[in-house]
Every structure is written in structure tokens, then in C-alpha cells.
Scaffold this motif. Structure first.
Motif, short mmCIF file in Angstrom:
data_model
loop_
_atom_site.label_atom_id
_atom_site.label_comp_id
_atom_site.label_asym_id
_atom_site.label_seq_id
_atom_site.Cartn_x
_atom_site.Cartn_y
_atom_site.Cartn_z
N ALA A 60 8.17 -0.56 -4.16
CA ALA A 60 7.00 -1.34 -4.59
C ALA A 60 7.17 -1.86 -6.01
N MET A 116 1.48 -5.87 1.61
CA MET A 116 2.86 -6.22 1.95
C MET A 116 3.85 -5.55 1.02
N ASP A 117 3.38 -5.13 -0.15
CA ASP A 117 4.30 -4.50 -1.10
C ASP A 117 4.68 -3.09 -0.66
N GLY A 118 3.89 -2.52 0.27
CA GLY A 118 4.20 -1.17 0.69
C GLY A 118 5.51 -1.07 1.44
N GLY A 119 5.94 -2.19 2.03
CA GLY A 119 7.22 -2.20 2.70
C GLY A 119 7.20 -1.64 4.10
N LYS B 379 10.86 -7.18 -7.90
CA LYS B 379 11.45 -6.13 -8.72
C LYS B 379 12.74 -6.59 -9.38
N LEU B 456 7.86 -9.37 -2.09
CA LEU B 456 7.41 -7.99 -2.01
C LEU B 456 8.13 -7.28 -0.89
N GLY B 457 8.01 -5.98 -0.88
CA GLY B 457 8.64 -5.21 0.19
C GLY B 457 10.12 -5.01 -0.06
N ARG B 458 10.83 -4.86 1.03
CA ARG B 458 12.28 -4.64 0.91
C ARG B 458 13.06 -5.92 1.12
N THR B 548 7.56 5.92 1.75
CA THR B 548 6.49 5.67 2.72
C THR B 548 6.76 6.45 3.99
N GLN B 561 9.67 -4.68 8.56
CA GLN B 561 8.57 -5.35 7.89
C GLN B 561 8.17 -6.59 8.69
#
Lengths: 313, 658, 220
Positions: A60, A116-119, B379, B456-458, B548, B561
Motif C-alpha cells: 500500500a 484498490m490500494d489494498g491489493g 510507491k 495502486l495495488g501490486r 493482506t 486484483q
């Protein structure tokens, strides 16, 4: 005095929100012949969550932690636009209901991003469904506001409340009936209540809001849940303010304020009973039937706007 | 005065000196000086435009006649606004390109790009500052040719030649319509000076005025990308280099809006109500279809191209409302709607160019533009991510950013339509609030998807995994544009005051100032929200990084995702009548359906316009051409027969015409 | 009794809006039982309207008519329909040709058209235009239901809605309809429904379905 009262109004909307949620939950339980949790339960939930730690997924970015706070800040700001006890609010200007609707949109936008950032897949799923519901709900919401604003000849929420208080309750106008129904349907969609979304579910088949907040924990989760409760409270108070504001204090005397508080509490309770009844009686709609449901709201709001020209009352 | 000489310097620098330094010499130092001169020249133009915009100064310069046509340039209120728009965006793009072009192109290509970018900016400046028809048409044509050249610098592989051909074709059709507009004024204003055109418009007959507005709608609409004249936009914008796309989408489309406003408001002075309804209908269709087509795209540039169509639709909605108010003798509200349109043009230029430059940064860092292959970029590219987030929020119309300002003004003018006394407009204008709300909601969903899936995400591919931040020049340009977006969003009155003066000048009355006061609430509201957010972030809570929950699987992969296609699936299902997708599922072997060896799924998404609207027209034209071919027999005697028949016909005509 | 008078007046004037909402609900309902319930609700609103008019005009005939409508249309006919649904054992779906969203928009358009049509007319003859527009909208909706729903039961329901509309139109233009005309219309409709009910059984028994679109196969 007026400004202090306005600040108090906004604070009341924010702080009383978990109570409203608890009341609706308790009424639902009673409908289902259960005891139900105490109406103060959401407060203890919030306190518990604030003391826990925040878990952040490794992938995140800063959006994950900021999104709940942005959502909370925005909904608190939106609460400042509503007259609750007096006919003016902390913020208000001609055309402010557009700003109100779009403040809610900021909250939704960042909630979707945070999800959506939670992945995980749940976040994307919740965000995608929320995009569907909110897109279809925005049109009727604004049209209902516009219809009421045109009938009242006032372009601001506070102005509409003032005008309505001066009207006779029994002079029900077609526009108001249609706009009330539309706003009722849209409030169910926006606040994530049945029949659009189940607020207590944890099955991915039925998740919309729950899917978006699934990855949050601790204070972030507390803020998101609180923001959701405030949203429900704000929408219910909006319904009261726009359509049944009689009892609101037009002068700032102690009797008027006490009367305002009392009548507001009664009206909120009635709306909570109605909401609990609807949630207990109507089953959750299949997701692809939700656009039809909101299509009915759109049609009713279009009718409301058309009626402003036809049935000038 | 001094300002005119600055204008001359601007013209000469951009038109002559910079291309000369790029193409005329081979020394790198001189070329670098040329780039610096370009940036300097644009900055000069920006200062000039800002002065004219905020102080109301007007400048005019005269160039030598070309043949019979006089050529002169003038900066009045409307021109100053658009010149400001052009120069500010061009400045950011030039700074961005100083790093981008060097990284992506060979020396020869880079020189050509700079050499062509300079006259591109110049041509757009010519269009908005022209005060005679010839200067306008010259700039118009130059824009088309130079932008086509810029697209071709990248090469002519694959479909590119075909797309450039379509682009040039449609641009010239539009230019023909615009030229026809001007030449309709020829009898009453020979020389086509704008001042003469303005004064002669009052004496034109209603038929000519209607013809003028239709031609202007056709010509400027083609350039602006109004549906159904939009076909070239999604073909041309994605294949251009990112800085050029930014200029094309952000700025070039606005010159068409400038032309439309100039004709409809300045020259023709408004007209009957159906003009307003025409623009309202075109705006609604463009807005809705544009954003619906953008939703189904998962390539950044194609999505942004369609989104430009949507924003042009919103601008047309405002212009339509304005014309409608003016025809119903409500000039104050007409001015407000016009302010909304003009401001939305300005804002769209900023956030669209920001997004296109951002797309260039994404492709620079990951060599990908497909959203389904990106992910986790925030990121890895912190600054770029934040600027693109600002751009996405602006385009979604969220308050405290500039997109909301124009949309609020258009909303407010729609609501005010209920005060009109004409039966139709009284209810139709408020109903358009619903249309605009739907468009706004869809664009919010589209850009939440775009940013969420890409940043966002992976990361979903190796390219996204290895993304690194882009050079400072590119970041500086994007930061500047993002700051402007936030600045206009929070401190809107700064731009509202001059733009409302301009609108007031065009329509005759200033917009109601009580409405414009609305935006004074923004700084306080922004401060309150910011305070709440920072306070809640600053409170010390225990944090822990924890993976997660993956429902019992070893770990979550990036393929678990949501993709961009998946995100928009519910919305695409609701609007399936618009998309009419072509789907084919093939299961092999066919006689053993329960034991498939392979399952293939093919989905072709075209924009339904090409199938249902353009193809019949094209087929009819081709049929006509085939029919005319019968005349061409190749036989000399048949051609002599044609001449003989014409002669006989003329004699008969002369006999009976007496 | 002033309050009662005011209340009666309010009921008469606001029932038009509630009728519009039942029209929208009919357009959106996907199940036969929902449609029958909405029809019952609609008839109840019309009963209230007749009762209100009866009170205001102090006409005994109108009270009788109100009672009749209540007995027949709010209690009798929905009960008969539910009995039919149970006996026929057909699927619960309404088998509409258009999706609910499209139906809703068409219905809104029809309401708009009925208002536009009634506007110029109603002013001339001094009738409340809301009620007359609601009546015209009911007629159009009844016709629309018959056209766009393939299930025979819903077509019968559409005919009943149409009759509701005609009755309402007569009520508003004559300020309390003569009893005899109402009896006549009601009798007509009941006989018609009886026949359709019988035919529904026959169709179902012969072809084992009630989908009227498949009757096309009968042509030569």
C-alpha cells in the motif's frame, strides 16, 4: 449565538451518528423478534477500534492510510451545510447543494482509491460496484434538489428550509412527494442500506461498502465506519430539513430551541423506524437490478422537475 | 508601446529563429540555445497575455498584406484569455519536452520535433490573435499541417499513415466549412477584417445567419471533436508523442471553441433559440458518448482522447445554455453560462495536458500505456503519482480543484433556467442538470479506475515493477500544472474576475456577482478539510505492516486484483445498448463440450458510430462516385460529344432566357 | 367538520400524484403478484378519491359507487386474480418486452404527454387538471401494459387499469358519475374478464403455456 449554534448543529450530526445507527440496528432486531444490541454499541465499537493498531499491507501507498481520514473530513464538512435546529447552517450559499453532492463524491472517490490500494480482489470489487451505484445515483440526487429548489424559489439549502417552514403542511405539492421518494431511494443507495447494499454482510456476493473497507483495521476502520454513520445521519437530516422542517427554531429563544431538538428527535426516530422497516421487509436486490431501482429514482426525479412547471403550488 | 514589441519578438522567435537553430545548424550548443529561446519566447507570450487579461489592455499589430487580403493581429479580452491558455500550457510542455524528447528520440527526430513544435505553438497563437480572416485561416491551416508533421516524426509504421490521412481529411473538411463561414461575409466586409465583420452582421438576413451558425458548428465542431465529427480524435491523439498530444488535446481543441465563441457571440451576436438547443443537444451527446467510450478504453492515451470529447461536450452544454438565455433576453445568466464554458476550457487545458504529460511519464518509466499491465506505480513514482492524482481528481470535477469551478457555473446556469418564461426552456434546462450529473459521475468512475488500477495495488508486469521516477524537468512541468489546478480550484475569483469581464463584454451584461461570490467559501473549506486530515494523520497510532489475508492461499498475486476492464464491467453492462460489443466464444473440440481442450474468447469493441453512422455515408458517396464513373468512357469522341452538347444547351438557354 | 372537509379536499387533490406513482410501480414490477397488489392499491386510491368527492358533494350515489369499487376492485378482483395465478401454476415472471428501466421512462413520457394534452382542455372546462391527467395516464398505461407484456394475465390487468382510467376520467368531468353508467361499465368489464379467464384456462390446457406471442404459430 447563531454561529455557536451552527457549530453545535454540525457537532451534533457528527457525534449523534453512531446513536442513529445503533437505533436502526436495534429496531431491525426488534422487527426480527430478537433482543438486539444496545443502541450505544457503535460507540463502544469505535472506542475499541481507536485503541487497536493500524495494519497496513506491504504494497500500500500513502493513499491507504489517508483515504479514511479524507473521507471522514469531507463528510464532517458536508454536515456543516445542514440546518438542524435553526434555519441557517455553518456554511451555506446560493447553489451550495451542488457543492454538498460533490463533497460526498470526494469521499466516494477516495474510498474507492483506498480500496484498490489494498491489493486484494475484494477492494477492486467493492470499488467497481460502488462506481456503478454512485454513478446512477448522482443524477436523481441532483435533480431532486433542483426540483425542490425551483419550487421554493431559493437556491440554497438553508433558504429552502426557511421557505418550507413558512408553508402550510397540508398543502402537499406533487413535486415534494416525488422529490421525497427520489431522495429516499437515493439515500438508501448512498448510505449503503438495503435493498441496495447489506451493511452487515461479509459474503463477497453481497458486498459493496464492506468490500471497500475490508482491509482497514484499527483507527482507519473506526474513521471509515464513523464516516458511514455520519453519512446516514446527514442524509436522514437532509430529508427532514427539506421536507418536514416544521418545529425548527426560527427565532433563537430557549423554548424554540428545545422544541426544535424535541421535534428533530421525534422525526429522526420515525425515519429510523421507517428505515428499519424497509430493511426488514425488502430483500437485497441483485446487483444488476440496482440500476433499474435507481432508474425508477431517475424517472421520479425527472417527473418532479417537469411537475415544477406544470403544477405550480 | 513596449507590449507590441514583445508581441513581435514572440512571433519572430517562435516563427523563425527557433526552427532555424534546430534545422539550420548541427551544433548541439546552438540547438540547446534554440530550446531555451523557445521557452523564453513562450514565457514572454504568457506575460503579455496575462497583462492583457488582467488589466484589459488591448494590442494590435499590422503585417503586410498578402495579395488582396489584409493581415493583422489583435489581442482583445477573448484573445487574451486563449493566448494565456496556449502559452501557459505550452510553457509546461516545452519544459517537459526538454527532457522527454532527449530521452525518447534520436538526434535527427528530436531536432525536427523542436523545429515543428515552435510553429505549432505559433500557429495556435495566430488563430486566437488574428483580427482578419486571412490570418485566422492561415493559422488554422498551419495548425493542421504542423501537427500532422509532428505525428509523422515518429515514423509511419502500421496504421499510422491511415490515421494521419483520416486526420488530415477531416481537418480539411472542417477548414473548408470555416473558410465558407468567412467568405459568406465577403460581400459585406471585403478584406474580412473582424471589426468590419462585426458591424456588418447586423445587416445580414436570417437565412444567412442560420447558414453561418450551421457552417461554424460543422467546421469548428470537427476541430473540437463534437460527436459525430469526432472520428479523427481517438485516431490522432494516441499516436502523437505525449507532449504533442498534450498540446493537441489541451490547446488545439480550445482554438475551435474560441472560433465558435467568436462567431456565435461576437460576430453574430446570438440568435434564435434553436441555436442554443443545437449546442445543448450536441454537448449532451458528446459528453455522454465521450465518457462512455472512454470507460471502455484501458489504454491511457485513448481514454484521455475520448475524455477530451466528453469535456468538449460539457463546454458545448455551457455555450448552448448561454445562447438560449441570450435568445430569451436574459443576458446576465447568459454571461454566467459563458463564464462557465470559458473557464472550463481553461481548466480542461490544464488538467488534460497534465494527464497527457503524466501518461508520457508513465510510458517513460514503464514502457507501457495499458492500464492492465501497470500497478503499484505510486510507491515507485511518488511525485508523478501525486500530480496525476491531482489531474484525475480535477477531471472528475471534485471540489477544491479547478474542474469543479466550470461545472458548478454550468450547473447553476441550468438551474436558473427555471426562471425563464418560455415553456420549453423552463423545464428543459433544469433537466440537463441530470445529464451533466451523469456525465460527472461517469468521469469520476473512469478516472478512479485509471488511477487506481495503474498506480495502486501490486504491479502487474515487469515494466511496472521496475518503474523509476522521471527526470526533474518532467516532474517540474507536471508539478507546475498540478499547482495551477489546485490554485484555480481554491482561489477561483482570481480568474473569475477577468473572465466575467470578457463574458460581460460579449453578451452585454456582467454575470450576477452574487453567484460568483460562491467561490469565496473554497479557501475556508479547503483549510478546514486539510486541518482535519492532518490532525487525524498526526495523531500517533501504532502501525504495523502486515500482509493482506489471502483466504488461505500462500500469497496474493498481482493477477488477483481487479483489472481496468473488470472495474468498468458493471457500467458497461448497464449501457450495453451504446457499446453493442461483438463477442465470440469458441470451445474446442466442438463435439465434446464438457471436455474442452481450449476455450477462446474474442471481444471486439468498436464505437457504434463507425458502423451505424459513417459507413452508410461512405458507402453512399462511393456509390455516387461509381455512378459518375459511367461518364468517363475513355472515348475521345464521347468527350467531343459532351462539348457539343454543352454548346447546344447554352444556345437553347440563351434563346429562352431572353 | 371543517377538518374533514379540508382532509377530503386534500385527498382528492393529492391522489393524482399517488396514482402516478402506482403507474411507475406497475411499469417496474417484474412479478405478477406485485402487479396485482399495485392494482389493488390503485383501486384503493380511487376509492378514497370517490369517497372524498362523495363527502364534498354530499351525494349518496357516489358513496354507493365507492363501496362498489372497494368491494369489486380492491377485494374481489385481486382475490380472483390470485386464485387464477394459483390455479394456472404459471411462472411468476411478467414476461415484459422492455426492461424495467425502459418501461419506466416510457411511462414518464406518457405522463408528460397526458399532462400536455390535458393542459389546454382542462382550463376551459374548469376541472382539476391533475386528476384528469392522471386518468389519461392510467388509460395510456393500461394500453401500454396490454401491448408490452406477453403474459395473458397481465393483459387482463392492463384492461382493468384502462377501465380504472376511464372511470376516473368520468368522475372528474362529471363530479360524481351517475350510478347507472358505472354499473354498466363494471358489468361489461366483469363479463369480459370472465371470458378471458375461461379462455386462459383453455389456452393453457391446449398449449400448456400462456405466452401470447407463441400464438403466432397458429397462423397459416
Amino acid at each position: 449565538m447563531s454561529t455557536a449554534l451552527a457549530i453545535l448543529q454540525a457537532l451534533f450530526l457528527v457525534l449523534a451518528a453512531p446513536l442513529v445507527r445503533g437505533a436502526v440496528g436495534r429496531l431491525k432486531a426488534r422487527f426480527q423478534r430478537r433482543q438486539g444490541a444496545s443502541v450505544w454499541r457503535p460507540y463502544s465499537d469505535l472506542i475499541k477500534l481507536f485503541q487497536k493498531e493500524d495494519l497496513i499491507p506491504p504494497t500500500a501507498s500513502w493513499i491507504f492510510r489517508s483515504a479514511p481520514r479524507i473521507v471522514f473530513a469531507v463528510i464532517v464538512t458536508a454536515a456543516a451545510f445542514l440546518p438542524v435546529f435553526q434555519t441557517t447552517a455553518l456554511a451555506g450559499h446560493r447553489g451550495d447543494f451542488i457543492l454538498f453532492v460533490y463533497l460526498l463524491a470526494i469521499g466516494r472517490f477516495f474510498l474507492m482509491l483506498g480500496a484498490m490500494d489494498g491489493g486484494s480482489g475484494f477492494g477492486g470489487m467493492g470499488a467497481s460496484r460502488e462506481a456503478l451505484v454512485s454513478t446512477m445515483a448522482e443524477g436523481p440526487l441532483l435533480l431532486a434538489f433542483v426540483a425542490v429548489s425551483i419550487v421554493a424559489h431559493r437556491p440554497a439549502i438553508a433558504g429552502i428550509v426557511e421557505w418550507t417552514v413558512g408553508q402550510n403542511f397540508f398543502d402537499i405539492s406533487a413535486v415534494h412527494i416525488l422529490a421525497f421518494t427520489t431522495l429516499g431511494i437515493v439515500s438508501l443507495a448512498e448510505a449503503g442500506r438495503m435493498p441496495v447494499d447489506n451493511p452487515t454482510t461479509h459474503l463477497e456476493l453481497t458486498m459493496i461498502h464492506e468490500g471497500m473497507v475490508l482491509e482497514y483495521s484499527g483507527p482507519s476502520l473506526a474513521l471509515v465506519e464513523w464516516a458511514n454513520a455520519i453519512k446516514l445521519n446527514v442524509l436522514l437530516s437532509l430529508l427532514i430539513a427539506l421536507f418536514v422542517p416544521w418545529g425548527i427554531a426560527t427565532q433563537l429563544t430557549w423554548q424554540a430551541l428545545v422544541l426544535a431538538l424535541g421535534s428533530y428527535a421525534v422525526k429522526l426516530l420515525l425515519l429510523a423506524v421507517l428505515l428499519a422497516g424497509i430493511e426488514s421487509v425488502i430483500a437485497k436486490l441483485r446487483m444488476y437490478l440496482v440500476p433499474d431501482f435507481l432508474g425508477v429514482a431517475t424517472a421520479l426525479s425527472t417527473l418532479a422537475v417537469i411537475f415544477t412547471m406544470i403544477a405550480k403550488r | 508601446m513596449g507590449w507590441s514589441s514583445i508581441f513581435w519578438t514572440f512571433l519572430i522567435l517562435l516563427g523563425v529563429l527557433v526552427p532555424l537553430t534546430q534545422l539550420g545548424t548541427k551544433t548541439r550548443a546552438l540547438q540547446a540555445i534554440g530550446i531555451a529561446l523557445l521557452i523564453l519566447g513562450i514565457a514572454g507570450g504568457l506575460v503579455l497575455a496575462a497583462v492583457c487579461l488582467w488589466t484589459g489592455l488591448s494590442i494590435s499589430i499590422r503585417l503586410p498584406n498578402v495579395g488582396y487580403f489584409p493581415v493583422s493581429l489583435a489581442i482583445d479580452g477573448l484573445s487574451a484569455l486563449f493566448l494565456f491558455l496556449i502559452c501557459s500550457v505550452a510553457l509546461a510542455v516545452a519544459v517537459y519536452s526538454s527532457s522527454y524528447i532527449g530521452r525518447h528520440y534520436e538526434a535527427v527526430e528530436a531536432r525536427w520535433m523542436w523545429a515543428l513544435m515552435s510553429p505549432f505553438v505559433l500557429s495556435m497563437a495566430l488563430v486566437v490573435t488574428a483580427s482578419t480572416g486571412f490570418a485566422f485561416l492561415f493559422g488554422w491551416e498551419l495548425m493542421t499541417l504542423v501537427s500532422a508533421g509532428l505525428i509523422l516524426v515518429e515514423g509511419d509504421a502500421g496504421d499510422r499513415i491511415h490515421n494521419v490521412y483520416i486526420y488530415l481529411l477531416m481537418m480539411h473538411l472542417g477548414a473548408a466549412a470555416v473558410a465558407a463561414c468567412f467568405f459568406l461575409y465577403w460581400p459585406s466586409a471585403p478584406g474580412l477584417e473582424f471589426a468590419a465583420i462585426r458591424s456588418s452582421s447586423a445587416h445580414l438576413s436570417l437565412g444567412v445567419r442560420n447558414a453561418l451558425i450551421l457552417l461554424a458548428f460543422l467546421g469548428f465542431g470537427t476541430k473540437a471533436g463534437i460527436i459525430p465529427f469526432h472520428l479523427w480524435l481517438p485516431r490522432a491523439h494516441p499516436i502523437a508523442p505525449s507532449p504533442v498530444s498534450a498540446l493537441m488535446s489541451g490547446v488545439m481543441l480550445k482554438t475551435a471553441i474560441y472560433g465558435l465563441v467568436r462567431f456565435a457571440f461576437d460576430f453574430l451576436g446570438g440568435g434564435p433559440a434553436w441555436w442554443g438547443y443545437l449546442l445543448l443537444a450536441a454537448g449532451a451527446v458528446s459528453g455522454l458518448l465521450g465518457i462512455l467510450f472512454a470507460l471502455q478504453e484501458s489504454d491511457w492515451k485513448r481514454m484521455l482522447a475520448y475524455s477530451s470529447i466528453e469535456n468538449i461536450g460539457i463546454i458545448c452544454l455551457g455555450l448552448g445554455a448561454s445562447l438560449l438565455f441570450w435568445s430569451y433576453r436574459s443576458p446576465a445568466w447568459a454571461a454566467l453560462a459563458l463564464v462557465g464554458s470559458l473557464l472550463h476550457s481553461l481548466n480542461h487545458a490544464y488538467f488534460k495536458s497534465l494527464l497527457f504529460l503524466g501518461a508520457g511519464a508513465i510510458s517513460d518509466a514503464t514502457h507501457q500505456l495499458a492500464q492492465d499491465e501497470l500497478g503499484g506505480l505510486q510507491k515507485r513514482m511518488q511525485t508523478t503519482g501525486v500530480t496525476i492524482l491531482v489531474g484525475c481528481c480535477s477531471i472528475a470535477g471534485l471540489p477544491l480543484l479547478n474542474g469543479f469551478v466550470g461545472e458548478w457555473l454550468v450547473f447553476r446556469s441550468f438551474i436558473a433556467g427555471s426562471g425563464l418564461s418560455g415553456a420549453g426552456a423552463q423545464v428543459i434546462l433544469p433537466l440537463f442538470v441530470g445529464v451533466l450529473a451523469l456525465i460527472g459521475g461517469l468521469s469520476g468512475a473512469c478516472f478512479a479506475k485509471a488511477y487506481g488500477v495503474s498506480f495502486l495495488g501490486r504491479p502487474r508486469s515487469q515494466g511496472a515493477e521496475n518503474a523509476r521516477e522521471v527526470p526533474w524537468a518532467m516532474r517540474a512541468a507536471m508539478l507546475a500544472l498540478a499547482t495551477v489546478c489546485v490554485g484555480i480550484g481554491v482561489f477561483a475569483p482570481v480568474v473569475l474576475v477577468p473572465v466575467s469581464q470578457i463574458a460581460g463584454g460579449l453578451v452585454g451584461t456582467l454575470p450576477p456577482s452574487s453567484e460568483l461570490q460562491f467561490f469565496t467559501v473554497m479557501p475556508r473549506m479547503g483549510a478546514a478539510i486539510l486541518a482535519l486530515v492532518t490532525a487525524s494523520l498526526a495523531v500517533r497510532h501504532r502501525k504495523r505492516v502486515a500482509a493482506t489475508w489471502a483466504c488461505g492461499l500462500p500469497a496474493l498475486t498481482s493477477r488477483m486484483q481487479y483489472t481496468a476492464t473488470a472495474f468498468t464491467k458493471p457500467l458497461r453492462m448497464v449501457f450495453v445498448r451504446v457499446y453493442k460489443p461483438d463477442r465470440k466464444i469458441e470451445v474446442l473440440p466442438e463435439d465434446l463440450p464438457y471436455f474442452p481442450a481450449s476455450v477462446s474468447y474474442r471481444s471486439v469493441r468498436t464505437t457504434s458510430f463507425e458502423k451505424s453512422f459513417y459507413r452508410p455515408i461512405v458507402e453512399r458517396v462511393v456509390g455516387l462516385a461509381h455512378g459518375l464513373r459511367l461518364l468517363q468512357t475513355g472515348n475521345v469522341q464521347v468527350y467531343l460529344l459532351y462539348i457539343f452538347l454543352t454548346l447546344v444547351g447554352l444556345l437553347v438557354f440563351l434563346r429562352f432566357a431572353r | 367538520m371543517e377538518f374533514a372537509e379540508v382532509a377530503a379536499g386534500k385527498v382528492v387533490s393529492t391522489s393524482a400524484v399517488f396514482l402516478m406513482m402506482t403507474i411507475v410501480l406497475l411499469a417496474v414490477s417484474r412479478r405478477v403478484s406485485t402487479a396485482i397488489l399495485v392494482f389493488g392499491l390503485q383501486s384503493a386510491i380511487i376509492t378514497a378519491q370517490v369517497a372524498g368527492t362523495a363527502f364534498l358533494e354530499s351525494s349518496r350515489e357516489a358513496w354507493v359507487v365507492a363501496g362498489l369499487i372497494f368491494a369489486f376492485k380492491v377485494l374481489g378482483i385481486p382475490y380472483a386474480f390470485f386464485w387464477l395465478v394459483q390455479k394456472l401454476k404459471t411462472s411468476r415472471d411478467v414476461q415484459a418486452v422492455t426492461s424495467p428501466a425502459q418501461s419506466v421512462f416510457l411511462v414518464v413520457l406518457m405522463i408528460f404527454v397526458s399532462y400536455a394534452v390535458v393542459r389546454s382542455y382542462a382550463f376551459g372546462i374548469r376541472v382539476p387538471e391533475d386528476a384528469l391527467a392522471a386518468a389519461v395516464a392510467l388509460i395510456l398505461t393500461g394500453a401500454y401494459l396490454m401491448v408490452s407484456r406477453k403474459k395473458a394475465l397481465i393483459q387482463m390487468l392492463g384492461l382493468l387499469v384502462l377501465e380504472n382510467g376511464i372511470f376516473l376520467a368520468a368522475l372528474t368531468t362529471t363530479f360524481g358519475m351517475p350510478l347507472i353508467i358505472e354499473m354498466g361499465i363494471l358489468f361489461d368489464v366483469v363479463i369480459g374478464l370472465l371470458l378471458m379467464g375461461i379462455f386462459a384456462f383453455r389456452i393453457r390446457d391446449t398449449f400448456e403455456h400462456l405466452d401470447v406471442s407463441r400464438l403466432r404459430k397458429l397462423r397459416g
